[in-house]
Write a protein that holds these residues in place. Structure first.
Motif: not given
Length: 357
Positions: A174-180, A186-192, A267-273
């Motif tokens: 999930i941390a790696r794919d935030v941007g994708e 889709r969004i998996y980051l906790p809404l809180q 940065d997992s939005i402009t880059l992919r680990a």
């Protein structure tokens, strides 16, 4: 007879052609698992490849299909057929049916995975880290528990640590794919967490950028994963000796993705680990060293930590207690039935709207 000896005596019952297909699916679709699986003993590796191929196919059908609700409902019917001993005519279904029958796979485990996929089809969002852990338990820890079944492991402490590893791996994904994920709606980051940072989920998905607050959330996910990776190590010595290197490898390879994320400033939005072949070889060597030394190490106290509340139901589905094994064919929790009913209603409503249009 040892667990691995028992595997050799029985075999896994998978047809050679079906196994070859599953191996090809994993080679092209899941490089990290394919690398880790290469150091598993064949008696564990072959059924594990069949398990992962079925899970991968299920995940892809929901993620990539045009009608996610129909995909999940179809998977439910296929799972019914597998447990009825009449699998669908696909290599993945036949191979999975073979290992379900051979290893008496508790039905609650693949049904937990199906429930997680149903949550994806609903495009569910997660209010808190605990809610995200509950999702991770279904789509990742359920697979870890199934791996334990393939290895003949039904010890509650080992199962709890395997479930820790599953949640850690999913949080890393999930941390790696935030941007994708954001670009796919889709969004998996906790809404809180988003509310605390003053970030509107819809605005973020419309224009995903690596704000410092988003990077901090990626770092926080990786911190949670790191604690679980460390705790998971305590369970590996309770696995069959020849299987330990492969499980350590899965732990180090996935944790390595997190290390790459840290190196790129979260940065997992402009880059992919990404990790390379040389890195994976290094982790395989480290895994072999850990496996060799594991028999000499005393049992750490973390082995006996209770499971995460969100994974306890998986441990209970598999663990032998007081000499009794749980019913392997029991499943269909009320929560799953309700989720599938909701999906049916959602799909029917979509069909009616389409006809009106």
């Amino acid at each position: 007879m040892s667990a691995l000896g028992l595997y050799r005596a029985r075999g896994h019952g998978i047809a050679p052609g079906d196994l070859a297909h599953c191996r090809a699916v994993i080679r092209t679709g899941s490089l990290s698992f394919h690398t880790a699986s290469r150091v598993l003993p064949a008696a564990v590796r072959d059924p594990a490849l069949a398990l992962y191929a079925f899970c991968r196919l299920s995940d892809d059908e929901v993620d990539e299909g045009g009608n996610k609700a129909q995909a999940v409902l179809g998977l439910g019917r296929r799972l019914d057929a597998v447990y009825a001993g009449a699998p669908g005519d696909t290599p993945e279904d036949r191979a999975f049916a073979a290992i379900v029958a051979r290893y008496k796979m508790p039905r609650a485990l693949p049904e937990a995975l199906l429930e997680g996929l149903a949550w994806d089809a609903e495009e569910r969002r997660y209010e808190s880290l605990a809610d995200l852990n509950a999702y991770s338990a279904r789509v990742a820890s359920a697979v870890g528990a199934m791996m334990c079944v393939l290895m003949g492991v039904r010890d509650a402490h080992a199962l709890a640590r395997a479930c820790d590893l599953g949640v850690a791996m999913q949080l890393t994904n999930i941390a790696r794919d935030v941007g994708e994920d954001a670009r796919a709606g889709r969004i998996y980051l906790p809404l809180q967490w988003l509310r605390e940072a003053g970030i509107d989920p819809e605005a973020f998905m419309a224009d995903p950028t690596p704000h410092p607050e988003i990077r901090a959330m990626v770092a926080r996910l990786l911190g949670e994963a790191r604690k679980l990776y460390l705790r998971s190590e305590a369970g590996v010595p309770r696995l069959p000796r020849r299987a330990r290197t492969g499980i350590y490898a899965a732990r180090f390879i996935y944790a390595g993705i997190g290390a790459e994320l840290r190196r790129q400033g979260h940065d997992s939005i402009t880059l992919r680990a990404r990790t390379g072949k040389l890195q994976k070889l290094g982790w395989l060597g480290k895994s072999a060293a850990y496996a060799a030394g594991s028999a000499l190490m005393p049992q750490p106290a973390t082995l006996f930590a209770p499971p995460l509340p969100e994974t306890a139901f998986l441990v209970d589905a598999v663990a032998e207690r007081d000499g009794r094994a749980p019913g392997w064919g029991i499943g269909r929790t009320g929560a799953l039935l309700q989720t599938l009913a909701d999906l049916k209603a959602q799909d029917a409503m979509g069909g009616q709207q389409g006809r009106r249009a």
